[in-house]
Scaffold this motif. Sequence first.
Motif, PDB file in Angstrom:
ATOM      1  N   GLY A 112       1.121  -1.346   0.106  1.00 28.13           N
ATOM      2  CA  GLY A 112      -0.230   0.010  -0.001  1.00 28.13           C
ATOM      3  C   GLY A 112       1.605   1.162   0.133  1.00 28.13           C
ATOM      4  N   ARG A 113       2.201   1.038  -0.337  1.00 27.25           N
ATOM      5  CA  ARG A 113       3.047   2.445  -0.176  1.00 27.25           C
ATOM      6  C   ARG A 113       4.025   2.293  -1.530  1.00 27.25           C
ATOM      7  NH1 ARG A 113       5.008   5.477   3.355  1.00 27.25           N
ATOM      8  NH2 ARG A 113       4.042   4.998   5.480  1.00 27.25           N
ATOM      9  N   LEU A 114       3.921   3.638  -1.795  1.00 26.88           N
ATOM     10  CA  LEU A 114       4.921   3.696  -3.085  1.00 26.88           C
ATOM     11  C   LEU A 114       6.080   4.258  -2.770  1.00 26.88           C
ATOM     12  CD1 LEU A 114       4.650   4.523  -6.818  1.00 26.88           C
ATOM     13  CD2 LEU A 114       3.649   6.568  -6.385  1.00 26.88           C
ATOM     14  N   TYR A 115       6.997   3.947  -3.346  1.00 27.12           N
ATOM     15  CA  TYR A 115       8.223   3.491  -3.157  1.00 27.12           C
ATOM     16  C   TYR A 115       8.964   4.346  -4.214  1.00 27.12           C
ATOM     17  CZ  TYR A 115       8.195   0.663   1.292  1.00 27.12           C
ATOM     18  OH  TYR A 115       7.689   0.359   2.626  1.00 27.12           O
ATOM     19  N   ALA A 116      10.039   5.550  -4.043  1.00 25.38           N
ATOM     20  CA  ALA A 116      10.374   6.002  -4.875  1.00 25.38           C
ATOM     21  C   ALA A 116      10.671   7.160  -4.289  1.00 25.38           C
ATOM     22  CB  ALA A 116      10.107   6.399  -6.065  1.00 25.38           C
ATOM     23  N   ARG A 117      12.473   7.634  -4.422  1.00 26.47           N
ATOM     24  CA  ARG A 117      12.772   8.856  -4.318  1.00 26.47           C
ATOM     25  C   ARG A 117      11.963  10.354  -5.255  1.00 26.47           C
ATOM     26  NH1 ARG A 117      14.714   9.562  -0.442  1.00 26.47           N
ATOM     27  NH2 ARG A 117      16.819   9.804  -0.424  1.00 26.47           N
ATOM     28  N   GLY A 118      11.155  11.448  -3.863  1.00 28.31           N
ATOM     29  CA  GLY A 118      10.360  12.239  -4.191  1.00 28.31           C
ATOM     30  C   GLY A 118       9.019  11.892  -4.052  1.00 28.31           C
ATOM     31  N   SER A 119       8.533  10.123  -4.055  1.00 25.12           N
ATOM     32  CA  SER A 119       7.371   9.845  -4.312  1.00 25.12           C
ATOM     33  C   SER A 119       6.413  10.909  -2.955  1.00 25.12           C
ATOM     34  CB  SER A 119       7.171   8.680  -3.427  1.00 25.12           C
ATOM     35  OG  SER A 119       7.227   8.924  -2.339  1.00 25.12           O
ATOM     36  N   SER A 120       6.885  11.357  -1.871  1.00 24.82           N
ATOM     37  CA  SER A 120       6.763  11.876  -0.372  1.00 24.82           C
ATOM     38  C   SER A 120       7.012  13.995  -0.551  1.00 24.82           C
ATOM     39  CB  SER A 120       6.807  11.696   0.746  1.00 24.82           C
ATOM     40  OG  SER A 120       6.162  12.592   1.968  1.00 24.82           O
ATOM     41  N   ASP A 121       8.486  13.704  -1.013  1.00 28.07           N
ATOM     42  CA  ASP A 121       9.638  15.454  -0.642  1.00 28.07           C
ATOM     43  C   ASP A 121       9.645  15.816  -2.047  1.00 28.07           C
ATOM     44  OD1 ASP A 121      10.716  17.338   0.263  1.00 28.07           O
ATOM     45  OD2 ASP A 121      12.266  16.068   1.232  1.00 28.07           O
ATOM     46  N   ASP A 122       9.069  15.594  -3.137  1.00 29.05           N
ATOM     47  CA  ASP A 122       7.741  16.609  -2.910  1.00 29.05           C
ATOM     48  C   ASP A 122       7.015  15.867  -4.357  1.00 29.05           C
ATOM     49  OD1 ASP A 122       5.494  18.775  -1.721  1.00 29.05           O
ATOM     50  OD2 ASP A 122       6.691  20.603  -2.995  1.00 29.05           O
ATOM     51  N   LYS A 123       7.139  15.309  -4.851  1.00 28.19           N
ATOM     52  CA  LYS A 123       7.056  15.745  -6.315  1.00 28.19           C
ATOM     53  C   LYS A 123       5.705  14.788  -6.211  1.00 28.19           C
ATOM     54  CE  LYS A 123       9.957  13.939  -9.626  1.00 28.19           C
ATOM     55  NZ  LYS A 123      11.609  12.784 -10.720  1.00 28.19           N
ATOM     56  N   GLY A 124       5.575  13.928  -5.089  1.00 25.63           N
ATOM     57  CA  GLY A 124       4.135  13.213  -5.173  1.00 25.63           C
ATOM     58  C   GLY A 124       2.878  14.368  -4.769  1.00 25.63           C
ATOM     59  N   GLN A 125       3.620  14.714  -4.243  1.00 25.35           N
ATOM     60  CA  GLN A 125       2.469  15.890  -3.221  1.00 25.35           C
ATOM     61  C   GLN A 125       2.409  16.541  -3.952  1.00 25.35           C
ATOM     62  OE1 GLN A 125       2.186  16.786   0.711  1.00 25.35           O
ATOM     63  NE2 GLN A 125       4.119  15.759   1.627  1.00 25.35           N
ATOM     64  N   VAL A 126       3.082  17.560  -5.396  1.00 27.19           N
ATOM     65  CA  VAL A 126       2.380  18.521  -5.747  1.00 27.19           C
ATOM     66  C   VAL A 126       1.834  17.818  -7.092  1.00 27.19           C
ATOM     67  CG1 VAL A 126       3.618  19.431  -8.206  1.00 27.19           C
ATOM     68  CG2 VAL A 126       4.947  19.943  -6.082  1.00 27.19           C
ATOM     69  N   PHE A 127       2.066  15.962  -7.731  1.00 26.63           N
ATOM     70  CA  PHE A 127       1.846  15.917  -8.212  1.00 26.63           C
ATOM     71  C   PHE A 127      -0.069  16.263  -7.985  1.00 26.63           C
ATOM     72  CE2 PHE A 127      -0.608  12.415 -10.683  1.00 26.63           C
ATOM     73  CZ  PHE A 127      -0.721  12.111 -12.121  1.00 26.63           C
ATOM     74  N   MET A 128      -0.415  15.396  -6.790  1.00 29.73           N
ATOM     75  CA  MET A 128      -1.904  15.571  -6.428  1.00 29.73           C
ATOM     76  C   MET A 128      -2.497  16.776  -6.174  1.00 29.73           C
ATOM     77  SD  MET A 128      -1.250  13.706  -2.586  1.00 29.73           S
ATOM     78  CE  MET A 128      -2.301  14.079  -1.692  1.00 29.73           C
ATOM     79  N   HIS A 129      -1.514  18.110  -6.397  1.00 30.81           N
ATOM     80  CA  HIS A 129      -2.456  19.233  -6.776  1.00 30.81           C
ATOM     81  C   HIS A 129      -3.186  18.816  -8.401  1.00 30.81           C
ATOM     82  CE1 HIS A 129      -2.778  21.278  -3.194  1.00 30.81           C
ATOM     83  NE2 HIS A 129      -1.332  20.637  -2.481  1.00 30.81           N
ATOM     84  N   LEU A 130      -1.951  19.112  -9.270  1.00 32.89           N
ATOM     85  CA  LEU A 130      -2.056  19.201 -10.426  1.00 32.89           C
ATOM     86  C   LEU A 130      -3.447  18.439 -11.010  1.00 32.89           C
ATOM     87  CD1 LEU A 130       1.135  19.234 -12.011  1.00 32.89           C
ATOM     88  CD2 LEU A 130      -0.297  20.742 -11.063  1.00 32.89           C
ATOM     89  N   ALA A 131      -3.500  16.916 -10.607  1.00 31.05           N
ATOM     90  CA  ALA A 131      -4.116  15.939 -10.632  1.00 31.05           C
ATOM     91  C   ALA A 131      -5.682  16.665  -9.997  1.00 31.05           C
ATOM     92  CB  ALA A 131      -4.406  15.149  -9.761  1.00 31.05           C
ATOM     93  N   VAL A 132      -6.345  16.651  -8.486  1.00 31.34           N
ATOM     94  CA  VAL A 132      -7.375  17.829  -8.307  1.00 31.34           C
ATOM     95  C   VAL A 132      -7.495  19.084  -9.805  1.00 31.34           C
ATOM     96  CG1 VAL A 132      -8.453  18.951  -6.355  1.00 31.34           C
ATOM     97  CG2 VAL A 132      -6.896  17.213  -5.974  1.00 31.34           C
ATOM     98  N   PHE A 133      -6.353  19.738  -9.921  1.00 31.47           N
ATOM     99  CA  PHE A 133      -7.084  20.549 -10.855  1.00 31.47           C
ATOM    100  C   PHE A 133      -7.927  19.714 -12.124  1.00 31.47           C
ATOM    101  CE2 PHE A 133      -3.340  23.302  -9.643  1.00 31.47           C
ATOM    102  CZ  PHE A 133      -3.927  23.583  -8.102  1.00 31.47           C
ATOM    103  N   GLU A 134      -7.016  19.432 -12.352  1.00 30.33           N
ATOM    104  CA  GLU A 134      -7.656  17.964 -14.259  1.00 30.33           C
ATOM    105  C   GLU A 134      -9.045  17.217 -13.536  1.00 30.33           C
ATOM    106  OE1 GLU A 134      -4.871  14.891 -15.626  1.00 30.33           O
ATOM    107  OE2 GLU A 134      -6.819  13.661 -15.811  1.00 30.33           O
ATOM    108  N   ALA A 135      -9.600  16.835 -12.644  1.00 32.03           N
ATOM    109  CA  ALA A 135     -11.026  16.735 -11.846  1.00 32.03           C
ATOM    110  C   ALA A 135     -12.104  17.939 -12.072  1.00 32.03           C
ATOM    111  CB  ALA A 135     -10.090  16.021 -10.522  1.00 32.03           C
ATOM    112  N   TYR A 136     -11.250  18.172 -11.665  1.00 32.09           N
ATOM    113  CA  TYR A 136     -12.235  20.147 -11.608  1.00 32.09           C
ATOM    114  C   TYR A 136     -12.208  20.448 -12.876  1.00 32.09           C
ATOM    115  CZ  TYR A 136     -13.005  21.198  -6.778  1.00 32.09           C
ATOM    116  OH  TYR A 136     -13.623  21.482  -4.991  1.00 32.09           O
ATOM    117  N   LEU A 137     -11.753  20.676 -13.665  1.00 31.02           N
ATOM    118  CA  LEU A 137     -11.875  20.487 -14.675  1.00 31.02           C
ATOM    119  C   LEU A 137     -12.168  19.938 -15.755  1.00 31.02           C
ATOM    120  CD1 LEU A 137      -8.500  22.543 -15.401  1.00 31.02           C
ATOM    121  CD2 LEU A 137     -10.330  24.076 -15.057  1.00 31.02           C
ATOM    122  N   LYS A 138     -11.600  18.800 -15.353  1.00 32.71           N
ATOM    123  CA  LYS A 138     -12.385  17.040 -16.947  1.00 32.71           C
ATOM    124  C   LYS A 138     -14.200  17.469 -16.036  1.00 32.71           C
ATOM    125  CE  LYS A 138      -9.795  16.461 -19.947  1.00 32.71           C
ATOM    126  NZ  LYS A 138      -8.398  15.747 -19.156  1.00 32.71           N
TER     127      LYS A 138
END
Lengths: 456, 456
Positions: A112-138
């Motif tokens: 249940g965890r995504l292992y990768a450098r940056g998954s938490s700090d901070d690429k993963g969390q940046v991506f969540m914002h962009l995905a939410v923008f996408e979800a609203y717009l779509k």
Amino acid sequence: MSEKVIQYLKENREALLKKLNDFLSIPSVSTDSTYKQDVEKAADFLVDYLEELNFEQVIKQKTSGHPLVYGEYNGAGPDAPTVLFYGHYDVQPVDPIEQWKSDPFQPEVRDGRLYARGSSDDKGQVFMHLAVFEAYLKTEGVLPVNIKVCIEGEEEIGSENLYEILQEQKEKFQADFAVISDSGMIAKNQPTILYGLKGFTGIEITVTGPDHDLHSGMYGGAARNPIMALSHILASMKNEDEVITVDGFYDDVEPLTQEERELIKKAPSEDFVESTGIPKTVSEKGYTPQEHTMGRPTFEVNGIYGGYQGEGTKTIIPTDATAKITCRLVPGQDPEKIQQLLEDHVYKHAPSGVTVEVKKEKLSSKAYKVAPDHPLIQKAAESYTKAFGKETVYVRMGGSIPVVEWIDAIYGMPIVLLGFGTPEDRLHSPNESFPLDSFDKGMETLVYYWRKVKEQ
Amino acid sequence: MSEKVIQYLKENREALLKKLNDFLSIPSVSTDSTYKQDVEKAADFLVDYLEELNFEQVIKQKTSGHPLVYGEYNGAGPDAPTVLFYGHYDVQPVDPIEQWKSDPFQPEVRDGRLYARGSSDDKGQVFMHLAVFEAYLKTEGVLPVNIKVCIEGEEEIGSENLYEILQEQKEKFQADFAVISDSGMIAKNQPTILYGLKGFTGIEITVTGPDHDLHSGMYGGAARNPIMALSHILASMKNEDEVITVDGFYDDVEPLTQEERELIKKAPSEDFVESTGIPKTVSEKGYTPQEHTMGRPTFEVNGIYGGYQGEGTKTIIPTDATAKITCRLVPGQDPEKIQQLLEDHVYKHAPSGVTVEVKKEKLSSKAYKVAPDHPLIQKAAESYTKAFGKETVYVRMGGSIPVVEWIDAIYGMPIVLLGFGTPEDRLHSPNESFPLDSFDKGMETLVYYWRKVKEQ
């Protein structure tokens, strides 16, 4: 009315995770010049995503180091608030690489965890914002708020160019408030409002003795050993009670009030022994580990080296030894003043027979605190509670995000820290990961938050 | 009557130097298994040379590590003394390689010095003995003394197999006295009798904290920093007065007599500041640097490492830190007892919240002293004076040659240390070299010495 947006995120979860994996696969290590092209590629990924979302003014802005990605969305109209969203797409180095269970740049899901450098700090969390923008717009075709996106590539090396950019292009980045997701919750699935961060400063000490490594038999007894000299200097800076013994270090520290100490006591606490493998916790005399990590300054030697490090023995007095030191500061402390106190202390305690040099860490930052009862903070707490189904707690944390201090200093706008990481994420360490729970519920939190903020 | 022999050495100087260069070109680094084949090649070189000289019983004796080269010459007859000649053909590692002005394994003459790893320690000095054997045999057809040659390949890694071999094959190596050329003179062209050597012991300390590198912001204040803990331990072992503060360390030290202190004062002294580049000398409180290097025990940290050593900053609490320590001991001190005292001290001073592990250096040795007025020593002094044209001085030195202690312990035979190195040789360091003066006059000294010893 947020159901449709959340539904979109659920239905497109696999595609979104695949896209996140593409982002995480780019080794955007900012401190190592070998990865310069990869850092550029990570910036390009963001530019492409923002353009897909039809953001305006999208640009990969050149700096003397790594580029900054900017883009804006103005579709919410002049009456809606404008939010400055800050994040960073660069990551920490991966060494010691041999301790990783899977390739740091080939994301892998385990338990249940995504292992990768940056998954938490901070690429993963940046991506969540962009995905939410996408979800609203779509789904709804519009976002509830106007957005200015500012994602830099130099956070892990002290955000060398950001301050100048923010100051020079003040109007461009001006907003009603700022949102940053580059932090964590106090425990997995425990919604947490982070209302304080520590400041930061550092020095590097190099002790030099002979101009070449000396035979310890021929010169032992005539030449001061640089490693021993460095050990004496370090030992003079913090005692075994974890009290920093540099003159004046605590002078301007804003004391922890009794109320805050009780608040800290009430917050659920990470089991440090469990999560780090240390034999037992150790903290500043008179303070609990929770109080020390959240509300008291720290002094850490991040690295040390000198002399022979290979297999077997080499009987030398080495030519030099170096220690890298950083401090985390609390409200009241001025980073430049502390850095000067550290330097003064080192020179004052330099043993004879060696040359001691102090290099000051170029960038340092002040600590930050925001009122926990600010309406924007309260709405964040409500959004968290709704998404995670649990009461939100309020804490301060020991990390430092220089940009928070700068946005505060330059714009004076409120800053809301919406972090979704967990204590088990192993930031800056081998096997960094991010729970998929946080990915899903974090995005849900953001969906609620933009809506609530609009209703204000 | 030695003229012919010396003439041979002069006439064949170029050929001999070329042959020495071939020997020095073999990178016989014993501590690094990458060079295992090269260490074998260096042994083969010696076997070939001894066979060329028609020595008997020539053998490359296998060990669990690197081979030992043996050969004997019995042509001087039963009335002549038999000498055990010891040397070593292995060399120290060359790092830091970038500080060498020429390739350590491509010998180069600059300003009358031969630059190469091993030129002084000990391949160069071993070669001088073989060249003198050759000169005697090519001119007079016989050597004045019988010789047993014992040249090992593990001196720089603690002579791991030699002790067992010497003990198991006691008869084979039995002789009237031993000669070793693995040391130096107190100044260039200053004949020096070395009548005392230091003993040796060592430990390695590893301090372990968290099981992974921790984010200093999130855990600073809860976890003891292993580097700081190690610094506290090290600082507790020797103070800034260069006094070793380990309980009992000085208990059995044979004190420096007033006579010896005056002898040391009279001997010409190396200008340590000039030869090492240190800002000033530092020695044990109450002793001069000369007294400390020659006659007082030492404690040196040979290497230290932990945490981040790369470019820039990495804000971590590292998982561990390690220090490599060796001590040079004086007569009276027992290496095993000292090693135990060091270990006890470390465990006693281990801070809480970390795990401390002490690894004991496997091989250690006692200090050695011989009477300066022994006839074999006096003959050596006369040979030196004749070759170098200067009065011989008597000193003790800080180096350790375990084999000296072992030969003393196993055979009880006198040991004559005929060293020709100089303080500028940079043993164990980049740019090791050996003066060609010492090469010529050293061989001349040996020619006289074998003759004088025969006359006894």
